[in-house]
Design an enzyme around this catalytic site. Structure first.
Site, PDB file in Angstrom:
ATOM      1  N   LYS A 133      86.980 -43.437  46.099  1.00 17.26           N
ATOM      2  CA  LYS A 133      87.375 -43.343  44.702  1.00 17.26           C
ATOM      3  C   LYS A 133      88.891 -43.455  44.559  1.00 17.26           C
ATOM      4  O   LYS A 133      89.652 -42.955  45.401  1.00 17.26           O
ATOM      5  CB  LYS A 133      86.891 -42.001  44.129  1.00 17.26           C
ATOM      6  N   SER A 141      81.061 -35.399  38.110  1.00 17.44           N
ATOM      7  CA  SER A 141      81.438 -36.785  38.393  1.00 17.44           C
ATOM      8  C   SER A 141      80.840 -37.338  39.669  1.00 17.44           C
ATOM      9  O   SER A 141      80.813 -38.556  39.857  1.00 17.44           O
ATOM     10  CB  SER A 141      82.962 -36.903  38.456  1.00 17.44           C
ATOM     11  N   SER A 181      82.982 -39.532  36.620  1.00 16.27           N
ATOM     12  CA  SER A 181      84.098 -40.447  36.686  1.00 16.27           C
ATOM     13  C   SER A 181      84.083 -41.321  37.932  1.00 16.27           C
ATOM     14  O   SER A 181      84.821 -42.298  38.040  1.00 16.27           O
ATOM     15  CB  SER A 181      85.410 -39.666  36.616  1.00 16.27           C
TER      16      SER A 181
END
Length: 552
Positions: free
Chosen positions: A63, A161, A137
């Protein structure tokens, strides 16, 4: 479990081919040059100890708010980028185990959101339905795993997330106990709550990655009373509105746990959902301003600042301290009530989200949709709990996800329980993986067993591809097709993940329609590979074609 003899270089080449074929540039913030990763793979293949590395040749995505040495850490905001000299500890530990990083992935900016659309790099769409969101996210990481571009991916999970995008894309998402995985080298959302999470297609892969990243636990798992597994299951009426079909899917997941021997006990989830609302509607959101608020203020009006994210962070600036103290008192009372309701249950079963919105629905009401998505996930870190999100079936052809939540330190227990929800998968083979064919040994090495021989529905054509070893290409043509001989194999989900990760172009995995009206995952072919390939549909199958006399 033995794995197919695919070299790291082969896996890297196949991955970059799949990335090109997928044509989903919004997944990535920075994709490393292919030649650079291939060089690392060759070095890994040449290492004498390579076979002993637990993740040798496994492909990893990270990420965009987690440091990867030499790649910009943007947190989804290009002007915020920093260039780290060292990997975050979580990344370093996976690399030390043999994982190869392909790049950094897109995300809701500053890890603020559960939708996957709040990014100047583009909205990340669902792996299964381009009209629907991927969830955030950690959007790019989840979709990269779901599409088979990587084996593993790192995300973060503050409010869900690492679980919401897992549910929307049909993969596993582990949210560890706070402190189990180091968060150094991570751009914080709420530093006191943040966790590094892991995505994988199967539980064994996710559990291994988590084990390799974990530091020695600072606390023991709570004592477990002997007896059957005890799973807390709220009544449907207490869950609030769910999308059509989701209540039935949730009840189906609970029934599978019961069928596996678990004892289901009722629970009122009110304390969990009320605490979840505090995360954004209360004073705890002020910690997001602490993380990146100064940057957002200095760059007001910048083109690469997502307006929804910037608004959330700026509003958090002016929350008075007394509200935070009041919310802490309220949270403590809710946590006591929640843990009391959980009692001696080993885990709480919940839908991961109440529904799966479209991109248009998020655009029309970004804050309202986001708040709904966090109904069941927001409270987990506030209560200092662990969680695992796993596929719970399908609703109207799209993934439905559930999660198991338990006390801190019960990560292994939750993963074991989640295993009761993930049965073996079926694989339809029509070519080189058939019994007696050159690649059948790959299935056997993965613990697969032959279930039956059948045919496809009469909607396919078969072509002899110019590959080594020879193999056919199966393509769906509708009424112009015919029934093709097929074998149905059953194998652990981990095995399917390994096959998918090493599958070379032009082969793909997709849904194959069978003669009895059911479907199974199976080997298909990219239509572009059929140019110049002989149509062998009239033989009825690859075996008959392969056994033909030389004079045919």
């Amino acid at each position: 479990m033995p794995t197919p003899a695919f070299s790291a270089v082969d896996r890297v080449r196949a991955a970059y081919d799949r990335i090109a074929s997928a044509d989903r540039p919004e997944i990535w913030i920075t994709l490393r040059p292919r030649a650079e990763v291939e060089a690392e793979a060759r070095a890994l293949d040449a290492r004498a100890d390579g076979a002993s590395l637990p993740l040798a040749g496994q492909l990893l995505a990270v990420k965009g708010n987690i440091d990867v040495a030499g790649l910009p850490t943007t947190a989804g905001c290009p002007s915020y980028a920093r260039l780290p000299e060292h990997d975050a500890p979580a990344v370093a530990m996976l690399r030390a185990a043999g994982a190869l990083v392909l790049g950094t992935t897109n995300m809701d900016q500053f890890a603020t959101g559960l939708v996957g659309t709040r990014s100047p790099y583009g909205a990340v769409r669902s792996a299964h339905d381009p009209e629907r969101i991927s969830g955030g996210s950690s959007s790019g990481s989840a979709v990269a795993v779901a599409l088979g571009l990587v084996d593993l991916a790192l995300g973060t999970d503050t409010a869900g997330s690492g679980r919401v995008p897992a549910a929307f894309n049909g993969v596993v998402g582990l949210k560890p106990s706070r402190g189990l995985v180091p968060t150094e080298g991570v751009v914080p959302a709420c530093a006191s709550l943040d966790c590094v999470s892991v995505f994988a297609r199967t539980l064994p892969e996710a559990r291994l990655a988590l084990a390799l990243m974990s530091v020695p636990p600072g606390r023991e798992a709570p004592h477990r009373t002997p007896g059957p597994w005890r799973i807390a299951v709220p009544p449907l009426a207490a869950l609030g509105p769910l999308d059509d079909g989701w209540a039935e899917a949730y009840e189906g997941a609970a029934a599978r746990l019961a069928a596996a021997g678990a004892r289901l006990v009722p629970l009122d989830p009110a304390a969990f959902t009320e605490a979840g609302a505090l995360l954004y509607e209360g004073a705890f959101v002020a910690e997001r301003y602490t993380a990146v608020g100064e940057f957002v203020d200095k760059h007001a009006g910048a083109a690469d600042l997502d307006p929804t994210v910037a608004g959330i962070i700026r509003r958090a600036r002016d929350i008075p301290a007394h509200r935070l103290y009041a919310d802490q008192v309220r949270l403590a009372a809710l946590r006591t009530a929640a843990l009391g309701a959980l009692g001696d249950a080993d885990a709480l079963l919940l839908p991961t989200t109440p529904g799966h919105p479209t991109l248009a629905e998020v655009a029309a009401d970004p804050l309202g949709v986001n708040a709904r998505l966090g109904r069941f996930t927001n409270s987990t870190n506030l209560f200092d709990l662990a969680a695992v999100a796993v596929p719970g079936g399908e609703v109207r052809g799209r993934p439905f996800g559930v999660m198991l939540i338990g006390p801190a330190g019960t990560d292994e227990r939750l993963a074991e329980l989640a295993g009761l929800l993930t049965p073996p998968v079926r694989l339809a083979v029509v070519g080189a993986h058939l019994t007696g064919q050159p690649l059948n040994g790959q299935l056997l090495a993965l613990g697969a067993r032959l279930v039956r021989t059948t045919t496809t529905a009469p909607v396919y054509r078969l072509h002899a591809l110019r590959t080594d070893p020879p193999k056919p290409g199966l393509v769906h043509t509708g009424p112009a097709g015919a029934a093709i001989e097929a074998e149905i194999w059953e194998l652990p989900a981990q095995g399917l993940g390994l096959l998918a990760a090493a599958l070379p172009r032009p082969m793909t995995l997709g849904r194959v329609e069978l003669a009895d009206g059911s479907t199974a995952t199976g080997f298909l072919c990219e239509p572009a590979a059929l140019d110049g390939a002989e149509d062998i549909t009239s033989y009825g199958g690859w075996r008959a074609y392969s056994d033909r006399r030389p004079t045919d």
